[in-house]
Design a protein around this motif. Sequence first.
Motif, PDB file in Angstrom:
ATOM      1  N   SER A   1      33.649 -17.027 -36.404  1.00 19.81           N
ATOM      2  CA  SER A   1      33.442 -15.781 -36.238  1.00 19.81           C
ATOM      3  C   SER A   1      32.994 -15.070 -37.348  1.00 19.81           C
ATOM      4  O   SER A   1      33.400 -15.178 -38.484  1.00 19.81           O
ATOM      5  CB  SER A   1      34.379 -15.013 -35.543  1.00 19.81           C
ATOM      6  OG  SER A   1      34.280 -13.654 -35.622  1.00 19.81           O
TER       7      SER A   1
ATOM      8  N   THR B   1      33.565 -12.144 -38.229  1.00 19.69           N
ATOM      9  CA  THR B   1      34.553 -11.094 -38.622  1.00 19.69           C
ATOM     10  C   THR B   1      36.014 -11.825 -39.032  1.00 19.69           C
ATOM     11  O   THR B   1      36.869 -11.297 -39.311  1.00 19.69           O
ATOM     12  CB  THR B   1      34.803 -10.199 -37.285  1.00 19.69           C
ATOM     13  OG1 THR B   1      35.297 -10.890 -36.167  1.00 19.69           O
ATOM     14  CG2 THR B   1      33.584  -9.134 -36.810  1.00 19.69           C
TER      15      THR B   1
ATOM     16  N   ASP C   1      33.925 -10.697 -30.216  1.00 21.14           N
ATOM     17  CA  ASP C   1      35.179 -11.705 -30.322  1.00 21.14           C
ATOM     18  C   ASP C   1      36.187 -11.430 -29.547  1.00 21.14           C
ATOM     19  O   ASP C   1      36.997 -12.187 -29.377  1.00 21.14           O
ATOM     20  CB  ASP C   1      35.329 -11.698 -31.611  1.00 21.14           C
ATOM     21  CG  ASP C   1      34.140 -12.356 -32.618  1.00 21.14           C
ATOM     22  OD1 ASP C   1      33.117 -12.678 -32.151  1.00 21.14           O
ATOM     23  OD2 ASP C   1      34.305 -12.181 -33.897  1.00 21.14           O
ATOM     24  N   ASP C   2      36.382 -10.095 -29.010  1.00 20.92           N
ATOM     25  CA  ASP C   2      37.601  -9.973 -27.906  1.00 20.92           C
ATOM     26  C   ASP C   2      37.497 -10.280 -26.776  1.00 20.92           C
ATOM     27  O   ASP C   2      38.435 -10.045 -25.691  1.00 20.92           O
ATOM     28  CB  ASP C   2      38.116  -8.455 -28.305  1.00 20.92           C
ATOM     29  CG  ASP C   2      36.842  -7.501 -27.941  1.00 20.92           C
ATOM     30  OD1 ASP C   2      35.889  -7.731 -28.069  1.00 20.92           O
ATOM     31  OD2 ASP C   2      37.155  -6.362 -27.471  1.00 20.92           O
ATOM     32  N   TYR C   3      36.342 -10.813 -26.472  1.00 21.54           N
ATOM     33  CA  TYR C   3      36.012 -11.322 -25.065  1.00 21.54           C
ATOM     34  C   TYR C   3      35.937 -12.817 -24.820  1.00 21.54           C
ATOM     35  O   TYR C   3      35.607 -13.589 -25.839  1.00 21.54           O
ATOM     36  CB  TYR C   3      34.665 -10.808 -24.453  1.00 21.54           C
ATOM     37  CG  TYR C   3      34.512  -9.479 -24.179  1.00 21.54           C
ATOM     38  CD1 TYR C   3      34.621  -9.043 -22.934  1.00 21.54           C
ATOM     39  CD2 TYR C   3      33.996  -8.446 -25.086  1.00 21.54           C
ATOM     40  CE1 TYR C   3      34.694  -7.626 -22.621  1.00 21.54           C
ATOM     41  CE2 TYR C   3      33.981  -7.143 -24.797  1.00 21.54           C
ATOM     42  CZ  TYR C   3      34.196  -6.687 -23.798  1.00 21.54           C
ATOM     43  OH  TYR C   3      34.436  -5.290 -23.456  1.00 21.54           O
TER      44      TYR C   3
ATOM     45  N   LYS D   1      38.920  -8.644 -18.224  1.00 19.65           N
ATOM     46  CA  LYS D   1      37.804  -8.758 -19.187  1.00 19.65           C
ATOM     47  C   LYS D   1      37.057  -9.914 -18.746  1.00 19.65           C
ATOM     48  O   LYS D   1      37.174 -11.101 -18.344  1.00 19.65           O
ATOM     49  CB  LYS D   1      38.483  -9.253 -20.479  1.00 19.65           C
ATOM     50  CG  LYS D   1      38.323  -8.328 -21.648  1.00 19.65           C
ATOM     51  CD  LYS D   1      38.905  -8.568 -22.913  1.00 19.65           C
ATOM     52  CE  LYS D   1      39.012  -7.439 -23.917  1.00 19.65           C
ATOM     53  NZ  LYS D   1      38.276  -6.371 -23.779  1.00 19.65           N
TER      54      LYS D   1
ATOM     55  N   TYR E   1      36.788 -19.638 -34.256  1.00 20.41           N
ATOM     56  CA  TYR E   1      36.670 -18.959 -33.046  1.00 20.41           C
ATOM     57  C   TYR E   1      36.693 -19.674 -31.758  1.00 20.41           C
ATOM     58  O   TYR E   1      35.988 -20.189 -31.240  1.00 20.41           O
ATOM     59  CB  TYR E   1      35.189 -18.166 -33.269  1.00 20.41           C
ATOM     60  CG  TYR E   1      34.907 -17.544 -32.252  1.00 20.41           C
ATOM     61  CD1 TYR E   1      35.818 -16.319 -31.635  1.00 20.41           C
ATOM     62  CD2 TYR E   1      33.693 -17.359 -31.505  1.00 20.41           C
ATOM     63  CE1 TYR E   1      35.767 -15.388 -30.505  1.00 20.41           C
ATOM     64  CE2 TYR E   1      33.255 -16.122 -30.548  1.00 20.41           C
ATOM     65  CZ  TYR E   1      34.401 -15.413 -30.114  1.00 20.41           C
ATOM     66  OH  TYR E   1      34.061 -14.517 -28.962  1.00 20.41           O
TER      67      TYR E   1
END
Length: 262
Positions: free
Chosen positions: A204, A206, A187-189, A168, A212
């Motif tokens: 974040s 989300t 946000d998944d990176y 990633k 975060y």
Amino acid sequence: MKKRLLTALITALSLAAALCLGFGLALYHGYVHINGPAAGSYPVRGVDVSHYQGDIDWQILSRQKIQFAYIKATEGSSHIDETFAVNCEKALETDLNVGAYHFFSFDSPGAAQAQHFIATVDPFPNLMAPVVDVEFYGDKKENPPDPGQVEAELRDYLEQTEQAFGQKPVIYATMEAWELYIRGKFDDYPLWIRDIWREPQLNSQTGGDTEYGWTFWQYSNRGRLEGFSGEEPFVDLNVFHGTQEQWLSFVTPPVRRPEPPR
């Protein structure tokens, strides 16, 4: 009595002004860093470099309490940093963990930028997870590109790069770019945040009030290290958010299984 008080007050003010001036000069010339105390609590430190650092003696640079170096490889869909190849070759001869980064252009398709970065970096094995640098340039801060369009192009870039390298990518962003383009969308990176004024505390969109987390933090752009002599006298200083054990886990490349025959 009043004269003595006035003299003492003037002396105190003069001393305070001299101290402020001295601190300001030390800060400007990179001898002290606002974030230095906070950054000092993280054991893994590193730098990021480009052609601005000129000729780099990697043996000297690598011996200055740093463990990693990210090197600029590409920009947009056609530009290659003129010092990337030699920097990467020489840096890999040291004990440093080495990675490459791409400066993202708002004016080129994300897929084309990904292919350009992949082709440039592919000859160099054993690099850390790739990084994409998302920040304003030129007049983009005053005339920011459409967030929806940027999200689409950046997602194309990230997906193709991850597929090519099996890792990633890390997203580097200034606070302004993170707020407009990254927050709540990627946000998944892993995040590499630039904040030269304070330690990042990011939430974040989300995740509500949940902090975060960041993976890298660029805490200063005025580092003074030996081993380079370019037009830029300073180098960016960074820390990794974690322990030595977590760092070893981060830099250990994943096992890539061969694709099944079609």
